[in-house]
Scaffold this active site. Structure first.
Site, PDB file in Angstrom:
ATOM      1  N   ARG A   1       0.811  -1.221   0.000  1.00 52.37           N
ATOM      2  CA  ARG A   1       0.000   0.000   0.000  1.00 52.37           C
ATOM      3  C   ARG A   1       0.840   1.264   0.000  1.00 52.37           C
ATOM      4  NH1 ARG A   1      -3.916  -1.623   3.885  1.00 52.37           N
ATOM      5  NH2 ARG A   1      -2.918  -3.595   3.548  1.00 52.37           N
ATOM      6  N   THR A   2       1.933   1.295   0.709  1.00 48.64           N
ATOM      7  CA  THR A   2       2.702   2.544   0.780  1.00 48.64           C
ATOM      8  C   THR A   2       3.335   2.857  -0.585  1.00 48.64           C
ATOM      9  OG1 THR A   2       3.133   2.136   3.110  1.00 48.64           O
ATOM     10  CG2 THR A   2       4.527   3.760   2.043  1.00 48.64           C
TER      11      THR A   2
ATOM     12  N   LYS B   1      24.664  -3.686   2.863  1.00 46.67           N
ATOM     13  CA  LYS B   1      23.556  -2.729   2.880  1.00 46.67           C
ATOM     14  C   LYS B   1      23.992  -1.278   2.710  1.00 46.67           C
ATOM     15  CE  LYS B   1      21.060  -6.038   5.477  1.00 46.67           C
ATOM     16  NZ  LYS B   1      20.969  -6.602   6.813  1.00 46.67           N
TER      17      LYS B   1
ATOM     18  N   ARG C   1      12.066   3.330   1.495  1.00 42.23           N
ATOM     19  CA  ARG C   1      11.752   2.416   2.603  1.00 42.23           C
ATOM     20  C   ARG C   1      12.959   1.519   2.782  1.00 42.23           C
ATOM     21  NH1 ARG C   1       6.425  -0.958   4.070  1.00 42.23           N
ATOM     22  NH2 ARG C   1       5.863   1.166   4.616  1.00 42.23           N
TER      23      ARG C   1
ATOM     24  N   HIS D   1       7.703   6.394  10.327  1.00 45.04           N
ATOM     25  CA  HIS D   1       6.913   6.217   9.103  1.00 45.04           C
ATOM     26  C   HIS D   1       5.992   7.441   9.032  1.00 45.04           C
ATOM     27  CE1 HIS D   1       4.779   4.515   5.867  1.00 45.04           C
ATOM     28  NE2 HIS D   1       4.338   3.391   6.397  1.00 45.04           N
TER      29      HIS D   1
END
Ligand code: NCD
Length: 324
Positions: free
Chosen positions: A71-72, A99, A121, A149
Site C-alpha cells: 500500500r505505501t 547494505k 523504505r 513512518h
C-alpha cells in the site's frame, strides 16, 4: 471550495518548510496543519472524474523500496502520478551488496540521473537521513526499520481529523506491538504535537521501556480503556521483526489484545477503529470488526494518496520558479 491553488506551485518559490520528510518530531503544529489542509484540497479533487493535476509535470519521483510494501509504494506512486510527475519504481530487495554500500551506490546513481525526490523504505533506521547526505533530491521516509513512518502518521492524523473534525483533546488508544512499530512511534509524536492524548496498550514485552519517557499513559489491560477513548488504533503484530518469544501464542494475543465483537460493544458510540494495514484478520481484530461501520481502515488507505500528494506538492512544487 476552489482548488486553483493546488494546480500551481506554491507561491513565492517556497517549499512549505518541508525540505525532507524524515520523521514526525521535526514537524511542528503549523507544518502538520499545512500538510493536512493541503491534503484536504487534494482529497476533494479525488472525488472529481479527472483526478490529475499538472503541478509536478517534468519532475521525477523515485520509489526506492528495500523492504516489502504494497500500500505505501502504490499510494506514493498514485500520488506522484496524480500530480503529473514521472515515477520510477526501484525495488532494491535481494541485492547482494552489503547494505550501506548498496544504498550509497543506488543513491549516487539516482542522483546522476537527476531525480527530484526519493521515497525510501529501508530496514535500517536512519537510512533516509543518511540518504540526504548523498543526494540533492528531496527525501521522503516511507518507513525506516523500527524508527519512523511519517506519512502513515500524517494520513492517520488526517483520517482522525476528517472523522471528528478536530484532533485537539481527542484520546487515542494505540494497541499491540508498539515495540517494533515505526507507525506507533510516528503517530504518538504526531498526536502529541496536535494535543491529542495517547494510551499505549499491550503486553509488557511489546511495550518499549522508553515509553515511560513518552508523554503517554501505559497499560496492559485493554478492556478498561475501551469505554474512554475516541479511537482504538490497532497495530499489526510484526512477526517478521520478532526474533524471540514476545507473546505466549497468537491465539492468546488475540484473546487479550484483539478487537472482537464483544469489545466493539464496549466502545463509546462515536468511537472509531483504525489499523495501518496490512491486517491480520483474526489476530489484531476479527473480520466483523474490520468491516464494522466505525472502522476507518479503508478511509485510511484512500486518505493516504491525498496526504502523500500534499507532501510531494509542498516539497517539490515550490521549486519550479527557481529552476526556470
Ligand atoms: C506499516 C509499515 O510498513 O510500517 N504498514 C504500512 O506502511 N501500511 C505497518 C506494518 O507493516 O505493520
Amino acid at each position: 471550495m476552489t482548488h486553483d491553488h493546488i494546480l500551481d506551485p506554491p507561491a513565492g518559490g517556497r517549499t512549505g518548510g518541508l525540505s525532507h520528510l524524515l520523521d514526525m518530531q521535526t514537524l511542528d503544529r503549523g507544518s502538520i496543519t499545512e500538510i493536512l489542509d493541503t491534503a484536504r484540497a487534494f482529497h476533494e479533487l479525488a472525488a472529481r472524474p479527472i483526478k490529475k493535476v499538472p503541478t509536478l509535470r517534468g519532475r521525477t519521483v523515485c520509489n526506492l523500496f528495500f523492504e516489502d510494501s504494497t500500500r505505501t509504494r502504490v499510494s506514493f506512486e498514485i500520488a506522484a502520478k496524480r500530480l503529473s510527475a514521472d515515477v520510477l519504481n526501484f525495488s532494491a530487495k535481494g541485492s547482494s551488496v552489503s547494505k550501506g554500500e548498496s544504498l550509497k551506490d543506488t543513491a549516487l546513481t539516482l542522483q546522476a540521473m537527476g531525480v527530484d525526490a526519493i521515497v525510501v523504505r529501508h530496514h535500517a533506521s536512519g537510512a533516509p537521513l543518511q540518504l540526504t547526505r548523498w543526494v540533492d533530491a528531496k527525501v521522503l521516509n516511507a518507513g525506516d526499520g523500527g524508527h519512523q513512518h511519517p506519512t502513515q502518521a500524517l494520513l492517520d492524523l488526517f483520517t482522525i481529523r476528517e472523522h471528528f473534525g478536530r484532533l485537539d483533546g481527542l484520546h487515542v488508544a494505540v494497541v499491540g506491538d508498539v515495540l517494533h512499530s515505526r507507525v506507533a512511534r510516528s503517530l504518538v509524536q504526531g498526536l502529541a504535537t496536535m494535543s491529542a492524548g495517547v494510551t499505549l496498550v499491550g503486553p509488557p514485552t511489546l511495550l518499549p521501556l522508553a515509553a515511560d519517557r513518552w508523554d503517554v499513559d501505559v497499560t496492559h489491560d485493554l478492556d478498561p480503556v475501551l469505554g474512554k477513548v475516541d479511537v482504538v488504533y490497532l497495530l499489526r503484530v510484526q512477526r517478521e521483526r520478532m526474533h524471540e518469544q514476545f507473546i505466549p501464542s497468537i491465539r492468546e494475543y488475540g484473546r487479550l489484545w484483539g478487537m472482537d465483537r464483544r469489545r466493539l460493544g464496549q466502545l463509546a458510540e462515536h468511537a472509531a477503529i483504525m489499523h495501518p494495514g496490512p491486517m491480520n484478520r483474526g489476530i489484531e481484530l476479527t473480520a466483523d470488526v474490520a468491516d464494522a461501520p466505525n472502522a476507518l481502515i479503508t478511509q485510511q488507505v484512500a486518505n493516504g494518496v491525498a496526504v502523500r500528494m500534499s507532501c510531494l506538492y509542498l516539497m517539490l512544487g515550490g521549486e519550479t520558479a527557481d529552476r526556470g
